[in-house]
Design an enzyme around this catalytic site. Structure first.
Site: not given
Ligand SMILES: NC(=O)c1ccc[n+]([C@@H]2O[C@H](COP(=O)([O-])OP(=O)(O)OC[C@H]3O[C@@H](n4cnc5c(N)ncnc54)[C@H](OP(=O)(O)O)[C@@H]3O)[C@@H](O)[C@H]2O)c1
Length: 262
Positions: A174
């Site tokens: 990751y």
């Molecule tokens: N949340 C945090 O605290 C945090 C911290 C650091 C970085 N980030 C970054 O911020 C961004 C959003 O975070 P989040 O927590 O909102 O993420 P999340 O809830 O895991 O959502 C990620 C989205 O990516 C989509 N996805 C996953 N695998 C995929 C694939 N193979 N093809 C196409 N789409 C795919 C999923 O779609 P489906 O739902 O339809 O499966 C999901 O809606 C990410 O890039 C994450 O790395 C988040």
């Protein structure tokens, strides 16, 4: 003013030329991507959202809300090249220009316990994260640059992760693939200047997952100087800044609550 999108080919053609160019947000069915999509819509900015799955007959609440507001929601699975290229084809049927691309889609897969991986599992995890975090942004940027160049201003924003500063013993692939995404920011910023700005956002903890227990939450909060779970608005504010600032390209905006200070 919010303009509604239409799927009718004739009307779609006219809206392509009349309405503001949309912002594509990948992985916008929930959490940060969904929040940013709704905030942009509140400001009158059209959006195109992608999602990976939806069970027939079970509309996902976030997607329902976006559709209600006229957002085209396109299925996209970036797990392999074929899925990425198929999505690019679908996207080009919906719009001939883009105000911005926000590469938000991400998978949070960790390594298996040493010795417990099934044959090929480790390579599959690495390949999958490489495809979602690097190959998809790489191919989408290359194939959709012409759509961005029809808009002025135009932006690409890569949503990375602050974990790349130090690496991660439990999420090696990751972290490496997010570091690669961060490097794409530099190269695409040079390639697409001056017509398209290309930047990254590197968040640390933004939103806990529902399954995170109290011990994990306390330990994670203690890692940053500010010690809070800020919510998706913190990322949206970073995105807004990058979209609005005409003199910033090839940078990564850290949104980490001062994690680097501890
Ligand atoms: N949340 C945090 O605290 C945090 C911290 C650091 C970085 N980030 C970054 O911020 C961004 C959003 O975070 P989040 O927590 O909102 O993420 P999340 O809830 O895991 O959502 C990620 C989205 O990516 C989509 N996805 C996953 N695998 C995929 C694939 N193979 N093809 C196409 N789409 C795919 C999923 O779609 P489906 O739902 O339809 O499966 C999901 O809606 C990410 O890039 C994450 O790395 C988040």
């Amino acid at each position: 003013m919010l303009r509604r999108w239409t799927h009718s080919p004739r009307l779609r053609e006219s809206s392509m030329s009349a309405s503001p160019a949309p912002i594509l947000i990948t992985g916008a069915s929930q959490r940060i991507g969904l929040y940013c999509a709704e905030r942009l819509l509140d400001e009158g900015q059209p959006v195109i959202a992608t999602f990976r799955y939806e069970r027939p007959g079970h509309e996902r609440p976030g997607l329902a809300r976006l559709r209600e507001r006229g957002v085209p929601t396109l299925q996209a699975d970036f797990a392999d090249e074929a899925g990425i290229l198929a999505f690019i084809g679908r996207l080009k049927e919906h719009t001939d220009r883009l105000r911005a691309i926000v590469h938000n889609a991400s998978e949070w897969l960790g390594e298996t316990t040493p010795g417990e991986a099934t044959p090929g599992e480790e390579a599959r995890i690495f390949q999958r994260l490489f495809n979602v975090h690097m190959l998809a942004p790489y191919l989408i940027n290359l194939h959709c640059a012409e759509l961005l160049e029809r808009s002025s201003p135009a932006d690409i924003v890569h949503i990375g992760d602050d974990v790349t500063r130090k690496g991660s013993a439990r999420h090696i692939a990751y972290s490496a693939s997010k570091a690669g995404l961060d490097n794409l920011t530099l190269s695409f910023a040079a390639r697409l200047a001056p017509r398209v700005k290309v930047n990254g956002i590197a968040p640390a903890l933004i939103l806990f997952k529902p399954e995170d227990d109290a011990e994990y939450r306390a330990r994670t909060l203690a890692k940053s100087a500010l010690g809070i779970e800020p919510g998706a608005e913190a990322v949206y504010l970073g995105l807004r800044y990058l979209l609005d600032n005409p003199y910033v390209t090839g940078t990564t905006l850290t949104v980490n609550g001062g994690r680097h200070l501890k």
